[in-house]
Each structure stands twice: as C-alpha cells, then as structure tokens.
Design an enzyme around this catalytic site. Structure first.
Site, PDB file in Angstrom:
ATOM      1  CG  ASP A  10      -1.938  -1.125   1.192  1.00  0.00           C
ATOM      2  OD1 ASP A  10      -2.736  -1.236   0.247  1.00  0.00           O
ATOM      3  OD2 ASP A  10      -1.893  -1.947   2.131  1.00  0.00           O
ATOM      4  CG  HIS A  40      -0.992  -2.108  -7.317  1.00  0.00           C
ATOM      5  ND1 HIS A  40       0.012  -2.704  -8.065  1.00  0.00           N
ATOM      6  CD2 HIS A  40      -0.910  -2.660  -6.088  1.00  0.00           C
ATOM      7  CE1 HIS A  40       0.656  -3.569  -7.311  1.00  0.00           C
ATOM      8  NE2 HIS A  40       0.116  -3.566  -6.106  1.00  0.00           N
TER       9      HIS A  40
END
Length: 391
Positions: A10, A40
């Site tokens: 992340d 993503h």
C-alpha cells in the site's frame, strides 16, 4: 525498472508505475509476483480511477500488461477487472506456466483463515496462498494457465483439485467452461515471450504487496505466499534498475508486528479501510528501521520513490523513527529460515520506537536514513503530482 514496495504494501506502487509510464514510452508492464489480491490505485490527470489487481498500472495509458510465470492468475477476477476497464484484452498477454487460482482455492483459503479465529493472519481471501501451497504439495496436479487450452486436461486437474478439498459445492463444468472461455479470450504465450518484450523496449516490473510481507523475509506467520523482493525478476532479467517505494508514513493492512503504529495520527485513507479478510488498515510513523531491513534483504535499491508527501503539512505530529528500543538494525536470518523470522516477529511485537525526528526536508532525511537517492517524489494521486528528482 523494477518497482518494489519496501513496507507492508500500500505504499503507492500503482501510482508510481503509472507515473513511470507517463514519463516515457514503455513497451510493457510486467507483473512478477502475487495475484488478484493486489490493489494498486491509479487516478489519471482527468480524474479517471481504477484499482488494479491483475492488469498492470499502465493500462489507462495504453501500456500492455504481461503476467509472467511468477504470477497467480485468477480468470474470474480478471474478467471482472477487464469489464471495468472496457475489456482491454488486446493489451494483455499471460505466461502459460503461471498458476491458476480457482474457486476451490479461494474457498479453502477462507475456511482456513476463519478457522484461525482470533489468531488470523490477515489473508486477502483471494486464494493466492492456497494456490501456491497446493502447487508445492502437488506440482503435477496444479492447474496452470496453459491447461485452459485443453478442456480434457483442465477437467481432470479440476476434478483432482475439487476432490482434494472435498468441495463439491462449485459446479465443475461451470468452472471448466468459464476457464476455457478465458483461454479463448486472452493471448497465452511461452515464458520466452518475456525476453522478447525486454528486447523490444523499456519495460516496468510491477510488484505486489511489500518486502516486509515476503514469504521468507517477513515476520512469519503474518506474511504472504509470494516473493515480494527482486528475486523473481533476477530469474527473468539479469540487468535492471531497482526502485523502492515508501510512503512518508508506514502502513500495515491486517495483523502482525508494527513497531511505529500510532492510531492517533490524522491520516484518513480514501482507498483503504477495514475489510472482512485483511482486517483494519493501520498507520504509523515512518519506520526507517524496518525499511532499512527491507532494502537489505531485497539486495539493495538504486533509488527511492517517496509517496504521500502532501500529508506532511496537515499531519504535524508525523515523525521518522530511526531506532527501536532494541537497536537501529533488524538482523536478517538465513534465507528460508522461518523459525528465525517467527522469533524476529515476536521480538518486534514487543519493540517500541526509541529515537524519532521531524526533519525539515523529508526527502533528504529519508534518503539519508535509507542510503539511496530519491528518484521520484509524489505529492498527489496523478502523474501530474509527481516530480522526478534525478536520473
């Protein structure tokens, strides 16, 4: 160039890959680990947003995606993602040796995680780990992408898989039909196709998750069944540049040690939150100790990409942790020594930040702490919000 997350995932790999594809023409984005559990986020300059899972993060710019043999391919999830993107199958190639994730893997993954109760590891619930585990224990029976070209072989392998998990709730023929349709839709290629792409032009290797979750180098058992370092790329391409991605604050989605965690930080997350499998999205101060460890076990980086620089003004309490009460360095163990990694995780679960600072120049401070130059600065979600510092 290879893009790897130096944290727990992340950190912004998707937005960095998108920016690299905007910076100069790229022949392809090559996915080299993980599977449909990737998330993503990419937002283009005109506001278009997509959370990429299996398609590469350059797709919105028309850059082709290649799923290498090291990815776990989920055709059902891929179909849903493709539909959201307008079905850009012309931009996709898939290595025939890549493993297939199926509904039986996903179901087994979720049952196993639920059985752990309060000791859950924080799985994404997509069956990627179960796919890897099954392939290791039964390599000849593990379904691979190339099997979709033979319904007879696919049916046999799926039948063995269904019986192994004793899960007859999913109709076998329905799955065979869906996966056969996948084989008729995508372009399936041999592993040598990767070499061809690399010869034809500059490519970007896009990683999934983060080095601190690596199957051999993360804090066991709170890890992924995936090699998140540069190791897979080295088996494909002997010469590439290494770009490590970090946020200005460290995050962790799900359970496991997190030394610098600080729930009091005002860092709302637009695209991350609690989900029923990973658990809570956790935030903390920039963990230079853990990121230095990530760089060491990944074999080093050539440069850094630093994301979320725009949060610094609105979060004055954010700091950089430069040492723990147990030292400045985390000692790596021998490769594949999970007993060492579990002991390390237990030690980190009890560790606390010792030295912290609030630098005037975060990029220079992070560069100094991690021993690598900064290549890309990110002050927002789109490529227009990025600044190339060197190279």
């Amino acid at each position: 160039m290879a893009v790897v997350d130096l944290g727990y995932g992340d950190a912004g790999k998707g937005t960095v890959v998108d920016a690299l594809c905007a910076e100069r023409p790229r022949r392809a984005v090559l996915r080299f680990n993980g599977g449909a559990q990737a998330a993503h986020n990419v937002i283009t300059e005109d506001g278009r947003h997509h959370t990429f899972a299996q398609f590469g993060s350059g797709t919105l710019r028309g850059v082709p995606t290649h799923l290498t043999r090291f990815t776990v391919v989920d055709p059902l999830a891929l179909a849903g993602e493709a539909a959201a993107l307008g079905n850009p199958f012309h931009l996709l190639t898939v290595d025939g040796d890549a493993l297939l994730a199926t509904p039986w893997h996903r179901g087994a993954n979720r049952r196993r995680e639920l059985a752990r109760g309060d000791s859950r590891h924080g799985s994404c619930g997509m069956g990627v780990g179960e796919t890897m585990s099954y392939a290791l224990s039964r390599p000849d029976d593990a379904p691979r992408v190339g099997d979709v070209l033979s319904p007879t072989r696919l049916r046999r392998k799926f039948g063995v898989l269904r019986d192994f998990y004793d899960d007859h709730d999913v109709p076998l023929e329905d799955v065979v039909e869906a996966f056969t349709a996948f084989g008729e839709t995508v372009r399936i290629v041999p592993s040598s196709f990767t070499d061809r792409l690399l010869r034809e032009g500059p490519c970007v290797f896009e990683g999934a998750q983060g080095v601190l979750l690596d199957e051999w180098r993360g804090w066991h058992p709170y890890t992924t069944w995936s090699t998140t370092t540069f190791d897979n790329i080295q088996k494909i391409c002997p010469d590439f540049s290494r770009l490590g991605v970090v946020r200005t604050y460290t995050t962790r989605h799900g359970a496991g040690p997190f030394v610098t965690e600080d729930p009091s930080l005002d860092l709302p997350e637009r695209h991350n939150g609690r989900d029923p499998w990973q658990g809570a999205f956790r935030v903390g101060h920039f963990d230079a100790v853990a990121h230095r460890y990530a760089i060491e076990v990944a074999g080093g980086v050539d440069a850094l990409a630093i994301t979320h620089l725009d949060v610094l003004e609105r979060c004055p309490g954010l700091r950089i942790c430069t040492s723990y009460d147990i030292g400045r360095r985390i000692e790596p163990g021998p490769w594949k020594d999970l007993d060492h990694q579990e002991r390390l995780g237990a030690a980190l679960a009890a560790a606390r930040p010792a030295e912290t600072c609030r630098p005037d120049d975060w990029c220079d401070a992070i560069s100094t702490e991690l021993g690598a130059p900064v290549y890309l600065e990110s002050y927002g979600p789109s490529a227009a919000d990025k600044k190339i510092r060197c190279g």
